[in-house]
Design a protein around this motif. Sequence first.
Motif, PDB file in Angstrom:
ATOM      1  N   ASP A 119     -13.834 -80.565  33.788  1.00 49.09           N
ATOM      2  CA  ASP A 119     -13.082 -81.208  32.709  1.00 49.09           C
ATOM      3  C   ASP A 119     -13.651 -80.703  31.394  1.00 49.09           C
ATOM      4  N   ASP A 120     -12.767 -80.398  30.439  1.00 51.57           N
ATOM      5  CA  ASP A 120     -13.260 -79.870  29.170  1.00 51.57           C
ATOM      6  C   ASP A 120     -13.766 -80.957  28.232  1.00 51.57           C
ATOM      7  N   GLN A 121     -13.636 -82.220  28.629  1.00 45.39           N
ATOM      8  CA  GLN A 121     -14.145 -83.317  27.808  1.00 45.39           C
ATOM      9  C   GLN A 121     -15.493 -83.788  28.356  1.00 45.39           C
ATOM     10  N   ARG A 122     -16.517 -83.615  27.545  1.00 45.15           N
ATOM     11  CA  ARG A 122     -17.876 -83.929  27.993  1.00 45.15           C
ATOM     12  C   ARG A 122     -18.024 -85.395  28.374  1.00 45.15           C
ATOM     13  N   LEU A 123     -17.390 -86.291  27.623  1.00 44.95           N
ATOM     14  CA  LEU A 123     -17.527 -87.716  27.911  1.00 44.95           C
ATOM     15  C   LEU A 123     -16.879 -88.088  29.233  1.00 44.95           C
ATOM     16  N   VAL A 124     -15.785 -87.424  29.567  1.00 43.49           N
ATOM     17  CA  VAL A 124     -15.131 -87.681  30.850  1.00 43.49           C
ATOM     18  C   VAL A 124     -16.044 -87.245  31.995  1.00 43.49           C
ATOM     19  N   ARG A 125     -16.618 -86.048  31.863  1.00 40.71           N
ATOM     20  CA  ARG A 125     -17.543 -85.569  32.901  1.00 40.71           C
ATOM     21  C   ARG A 125     -18.730 -86.498  33.039  1.00 40.71           C
ATOM     22  N   ALA A 126     -19.264 -86.925  31.909  1.00 37.75           N
ATOM     23  CA  ALA A 126     -20.432 -87.802  31.938  1.00 37.75           C
ATOM     24  C   ALA A 126     -20.101 -89.138  32.600  1.00 37.75           C
ATOM     25  N   GLY A 127     -18.893 -89.644  32.321  1.00 38.22           N
ATOM     26  CA  GLY A 127     -18.495 -90.917  32.926  1.00 38.22           C
ATOM     27  C   GLY A 127     -18.377 -90.823  34.430  1.00 38.22           C
ATOM     28  N   PHE A 128     -17.726 -89.757  34.912  1.00 41.70           N
ATOM     29  CA  PHE A 128     -17.599 -89.578  36.356  1.00 41.70           C
ATOM     30  C   PHE A 128     -18.959 -89.327  37.001  1.00 41.70           C
ATOM     31  N   ALA A 129     -19.800 -88.553  36.335  1.00 40.11           N
ATOM     32  CA  ALA A 129     -21.129 -88.277  36.879  1.00 40.11           C
ATOM     33  C   ALA A 129     -21.929 -89.566  37.031  1.00 40.11           C
ATOM     34  N   THR A 130     -21.809 -90.444  36.056  1.00 38.80           N
ATOM     35  CA  THR A 130     -22.517 -91.724  36.117  1.00 38.80           C
ATOM     36  C   THR A 130     -22.014 -92.569  37.278  1.00 38.80           C
ATOM     37  N   MET A 131     -20.697 -92.602  37.467  1.00 39.89           N
ATOM     38  CA  MET A 131     -20.121 -93.390  38.555  1.00 39.89           C
ATOM     39  C   MET A 131     -20.601 -92.906  39.917  1.00 39.89           C
ATOM     40  N   LEU A 132     -20.689 -91.574  40.075  1.00 40.47           N
ATOM     41  CA  LEU A 132     -21.021 -91.016  41.375  1.00 40.47           C
ATOM     42  C   LEU A 132     -22.517 -90.978  41.647  1.00 40.47           C
ATOM     43  N   SER A 133     -23.309 -90.943  40.588  1.00 43.49           N
ATOM     44  CA  SER A 133     -24.754 -90.759  40.760  1.00 43.49           C
ATOM     45  C   SER A 133     -25.432 -91.937  41.445  1.00 43.49           C
ATOM     46  N   VAL A 134     -24.803 -93.093  41.419  1.00 44.77           N
ATOM     47  CA  VAL A 134     -25.422 -94.281  42.032  1.00 44.77           C
ATOM     48  C   VAL A 134     -25.127 -94.360  43.531  1.00 44.77           C
ATOM     49  N   GLU A 135     -24.301 -93.443  44.031  1.00 46.13           N
ATOM     50  CA  GLU A 135     -23.961 -93.460  45.454  1.00 46.13           C
ATOM     51  C   GLU A 135     -24.944 -92.598  46.238  1.00 46.13           C
ATOM     52  N   ASP A 136     -25.500 -93.178  47.294  1.00 43.06           N
ATOM     53  CA  ASP A 136     -26.510 -92.471  48.083  1.00 43.06           C
ATOM     54  C   ASP A 136     -25.948 -91.265  48.816  1.00 43.06           C
ATOM     55  N   ASP A 137     -24.652 -91.297  49.109  1.00 42.21           N
ATOM     56  CA  ASP A 137     -24.071 -90.220  49.907  1.00 42.21           C
ATOM     57  C   ASP A 137     -23.347 -89.179  49.060  1.00 42.21           C
ATOM     58  N   MET A 138     -23.589 -89.169  47.753  1.00 37.83           N
ATOM     59  CA  MET A 138     -22.925 -88.213  46.874  1.00 37.83           C
ATOM     60  C   MET A 138     -23.910 -87.560  45.922  1.00 37.83           C
ATOM     61  N   GLN A 139     -23.612 -86.316  45.570  1.00 35.26           N
ATOM     62  CA  GLN A 139     -24.454 -85.585  44.632  1.00 35.26           C
ATOM     63  C   GLN A 139     -23.564 -84.718  43.744  1.00 35.26           C
ATOM     64  N   VAL A 140     -23.654 -84.914  42.434  1.00 38.75           N
ATOM     65  CA  VAL A 140     -22.929 -84.051  41.496  1.00 38.75           C
ATOM     66  C   VAL A 140     -23.740 -82.769  41.359  1.00 38.75           C
ATOM     67  N   VAL A 141     -23.201 -81.690  41.917  1.00 39.91           N
ATOM     68  CA  VAL A 141     -23.950 -80.432  41.968  1.00 39.91           C
ATOM     69  C   VAL A 141     -23.630 -79.516  40.798  1.00 39.91           C
ATOM     70  N   GLY A 142     -22.586 -79.842  40.031  1.00 40.37           N
ATOM     71  CA  GLY A 142     -22.247 -78.983  38.909  1.00 40.37           C
ATOM     72  C   GLY A 142     -21.175 -79.586  38.031  1.00 40.37           C
ATOM     73  N   GLN A 143     -21.106 -79.076  36.788  1.00 44.70           N
ATOM     74  CA  GLN A 143     -20.077 -79.489  35.848  1.00 44.70           C
ATOM     75  C   GLN A 143     -19.517 -78.244  35.181  1.00 44.70           C
ATOM     76  N   ALA A 144     -18.194 -78.176  35.101  1.00 45.30           N
ATOM     77  CA  ALA A 144     -17.518 -77.026  34.507  1.00 45.30           C
ATOM     78  C   ALA A 144     -16.652 -77.486  33.344  1.00 45.30           C
ATOM     79  N   THR A 145     -16.629 -76.681  32.287  1.00 40.51           N
ATOM     80  CA  THR A 145     -15.862 -77.039  31.100  1.00 40.51           C
ATOM     81  C   THR A 145     -14.476 -76.403  31.086  1.00 40.51           C
ATOM     82  N   ASP A 146     -14.185 -75.539  32.039  1.00 46.13           N
ATOM     83  CA  ASP A 146     -12.843 -74.965  32.152  1.00 46.13           C
ATOM     84  C   ASP A 146     -12.620 -74.519  33.591  1.00 46.13           C
ATOM     85  N   GLY A 147     -11.381 -74.130  33.891  1.00 46.75           N
ATOM     86  CA  GLY A 147     -11.041 -73.769  35.256  1.00 46.75           C
ATOM     87  C   GLY A 147     -11.783 -72.567  35.780  1.00 46.75           C
TER      88      GLY A 147
END
Length: 232
Positions: free
Chosen positions: A10-38
């Motif tokens: 997602d090209d919006q940093r706040l959107v990426r940060a929000g999703f990363a925060t939501m997923l980071s608390v889950e034991d079975d998930m890991q945010v392995v990367g963030q991309a700003t464009d396709g």
Amino acid sequence: MNPIRVLLADDQRLVRAGFATMLSVEDDMQVVGQATDGQEAVNFAATHDVDVVLMDVQMPVLDGIRATERITSAGRGKVIILTTFERDDYLFDAIRCGASGFLLKNAEPEDLVAAVRAVAGGHALLAPQVTVRVIEQFARQLGGHQPAGHRDPGPEQQQKQALLASLTQREKEVLVCLAEGLSNAELAGKLYLAEATVKSHVSSLLAKIQVRDRVQAVVFAYESGLIRPGEG
């Protein structure tokens, strides 16, 4: 068990940060990367192990639709399209490009987590308020609103109709329910079947119509003429 590896695009940093925060608390998930464009998403998926990509549509350099096509065709991950419904037309091609489902950007955290788990587990995300609306409009663009007698079916259409004819009546009923966006539990209740039986019917019809998931099954339901836009 290895965690589900998620790439956020997602090209919006706040959107990426929000999703990363939501997923980071889950034991079975890991945010392995963030991309700003396709293109960044495509490049990252090509060089890292990614299970699920949360993909925005409108991004610079390479849009989310083309990025989805490149990632899924290379077998480098499954894609959930993120949408605000501001531009439905951008989403129609996502289905044909291999997207496994759609998620509203303002989704509740539990819905986001459930979506990632579902897609990682091999299921398509068929939220009625998103996918059915998108696919119905997609079918209209194909001219699916025309009466069958007014069309001269080509080889591809004839093949779809032949595959449709191979289904049992019960499998056709299940396919109609999938096109309505029903979950397995809802489908079981509507057809008075056990949920395990529903799963068996779904697996059987996916194999018979030669599609990889429930999203593609819904596309098939429209393209084969089983359902007309506006029905169901």
